[in-house]
Design a protein around this motif. Structure first.
Motif, short mmCIF file in Angstrom:
data_model
loop_
_atom_site.label_atom_id
_atom_site.label_comp_id
_atom_site.label_asym_id
_atom_site.label_seq_id
_atom_site.Cartn_x
_atom_site.Cartn_y
_atom_site.Cartn_z
N TYR A 194 8.81 42.14 103.65
CA TYR A 194 7.96 41.33 104.51
C TYR A 194 8.81 40.34 105.31
O TYR A 194 8.61 40.16 106.51
CB TYR A 194 6.91 40.58 103.67
CG TYR A 194 6.40 39.34 104.36
CD1 TYR A 194 5.59 39.44 105.49
CD2 TYR A 194 6.75 38.07 103.89
CE1 TYR A 194 5.13 38.30 106.14
CE2 TYR A 194 6.29 36.94 104.54
CZ TYR A 194 5.50 37.05 105.66
OH TYR A 194 5.06 35.92 106.30
N ASN A 195 9.77 39.71 104.67
CA ASN A 195 10.64 38.75 105.34
C ASN A 195 11.35 39.41 106.52
O ASN A 195 11.40 38.84 107.62
CB ASN A 195 11.66 38.20 104.32
CG ASN A 195 12.54 37.13 104.91
OD1 ASN A 195 12.08 36.06 105.28
ND2 ASN A 195 13.83 37.43 104.99
N SER A 219 8.96 31.75 106.08
CA SER A 219 7.60 31.70 106.64
C SER A 219 7.31 30.31 107.21
O SER A 219 6.72 30.18 108.29
CB SER A 219 6.57 32.03 105.57
OG SER A 219 6.69 33.37 105.16
N VAL A 266 11.64 33.53 100.76
CA VAL A 266 10.65 34.13 101.66
C VAL A 266 9.69 33.06 102.18
O VAL A 266 9.37 33.02 103.38
CB VAL A 266 9.89 35.28 100.95
CG1 VAL A 266 8.77 35.81 101.81
CG2 VAL A 266 10.88 36.40 100.59
N ASN A 267 9.23 32.18 101.31
CA ASN A 267 8.34 31.10 101.73
C ASN A 267 9.02 30.18 102.73
O ASN A 267 8.42 29.75 103.73
CB ASN A 267 7.87 30.31 100.50
CG ASN A 267 6.81 29.30 100.86
OD1 ASN A 267 5.78 29.64 101.42
ND2 ASN A 267 7.08 28.05 100.52
N LEU A 324 8.20 41.46 99.06
CA LEU A 324 8.34 40.19 99.76
C LEU A 324 9.59 40.16 100.64
O LEU A 324 9.56 39.63 101.76
CB LEU A 324 8.37 39.04 98.76
CG LEU A 324 7.04 38.71 98.12
CD1 LEU A 324 7.23 37.71 96.97
CD2 LEU A 324 6.06 38.16 99.14
N ASP A 374 1.86 36.64 109.32
CA ASP A 374 1.32 36.35 108.00
C ASP A 374 1.55 37.53 107.05
O ASP A 374 1.59 38.69 107.47
CB ASP A 374 -0.19 36.09 108.06
CG ASP A 374 -0.52 34.77 108.70
OD1 ASP A 374 0.37 33.93 108.86
OD2 ASP A 374 -1.70 34.59 109.08
N TYR A 375 1.68 37.22 105.78
CA TYR A 375 1.87 38.27 104.77
C TYR A 375 0.71 39.26 104.79
O TYR A 375 0.91 40.47 104.66
CB TYR A 375 2.03 37.63 103.39
CG TYR A 375 2.36 38.63 102.30
CD1 TYR A 375 3.55 39.35 102.32
CD2 TYR A 375 1.46 38.85 101.25
CE1 TYR A 375 3.84 40.27 101.33
CE2 TYR A 375 1.76 39.77 100.26
CZ TYR A 375 2.94 40.48 100.29
OH TYR A 375 3.23 41.38 99.31
N ASP A 376 -0.51 38.76 105.00
CA ASP A 376 -1.67 39.64 105.08
C ASP A 376 -1.54 40.63 106.23
O ASP A 376 -1.93 41.79 106.10
CB ASP A 376 -2.94 38.80 105.23
CG ASP A 376 -4.19 39.66 105.24
OD1 ASP A 376 -4.34 40.49 104.31
OD2 ASP A 376 -4.99 39.51 106.17
N TYR A 435 1.27 41.79 107.33
CA TYR A 435 2.25 42.76 106.85
C TYR A 435 1.59 43.79 105.93
O TYR A 435 1.84 44.99 106.05
CB TYR A 435 3.39 42.04 106.11
CG TYR A 435 4.33 42.99 105.42
CD1 TYR A 435 5.21 43.79 106.15
CD2 TYR A 435 4.35 43.09 104.03
CE1 TYR A 435 6.08 44.66 105.51
CE2 TYR A 435 5.22 43.95 103.39
CZ TYR A 435 6.08 44.74 104.13
OH TYR A 435 6.94 45.61 103.50
#
Length: 164
Positions: free
Chosen positions: A13-14, A130, A126-127, A10, A153-155, A157
């Protein structure tokens, strides 16, 4: 998946999402980044500042377990500086938090108004980023910018790490 792996993924991802969005923002006319909108922080520049200062706030709590004071100064027209600091901060979060073990991640820490485990606050951090990246995209669309807006989006990533 082990909690350490999840939180590290995560945090990576950030960084990835911040890099994608800010790289794209730097291709835009700087006037756009300082144009006032009806959004929470007024401008894209100020929203980026908020993301950065929130990361600093949570970094201090997650590494030191507490924070004594927090300063979120309001500055204008510093987008290049903030983007550089945001990228360094995002990388520093990975460096400092990906080494935490299971016991450290589930350890309870005190924020200003709540008490949760480190991993819960990492999820929040992280949220939070986003959420505000989404605000920036919405601000851009409201300002008439619709071309080549990056997907963060996380997806996206997950697809990126599988295919790159």
């Amino acid at each position: 998946m082990h909690l350490q792996n999840i939180t590290t993924r995560l945090l990576r991802y950030n960084l990835w999402a911040n890099e994608r969005l800010t790289s794209w923002l730097m291709t835009l006319d700087r006037k756009i980044l300082y144009t006032k909108t009806g959004s929470s922080f007024g401008t894209i520049d100020r929203t980026l500042q908020h993301i950065f200062f929130a990361q600093l706030y949570w970094h201090t709590i997650l590494v030191k377990g507490q924070i004594k004071e927090f300063n979120d100064p309001e500055e204008e027209h510093i987008v290049e500086k903030i983007i550089a600091e945001l990228m360094m901060s995002s990388q520093q979060l990975i460096n400092d938090l990906s080494v935490l073990n299971q016991e450290q991640l589930i350890q309870i820490v005190q924020a200003s108004d709540s008490t949760q485990s480190r991993y819960e606050y990492i999820l929040h951090l992280v949220n939070h980023g986003s959420y505000h990246r989404g605000q920036i995209v919405t601000m851009c669309r409201a300002l008439g910018i619709t071309d080549e807006i990056p997907v963060t989006d996380y997806d996206a990533y997950l697809w990126w790490i599988e295919n790159m």
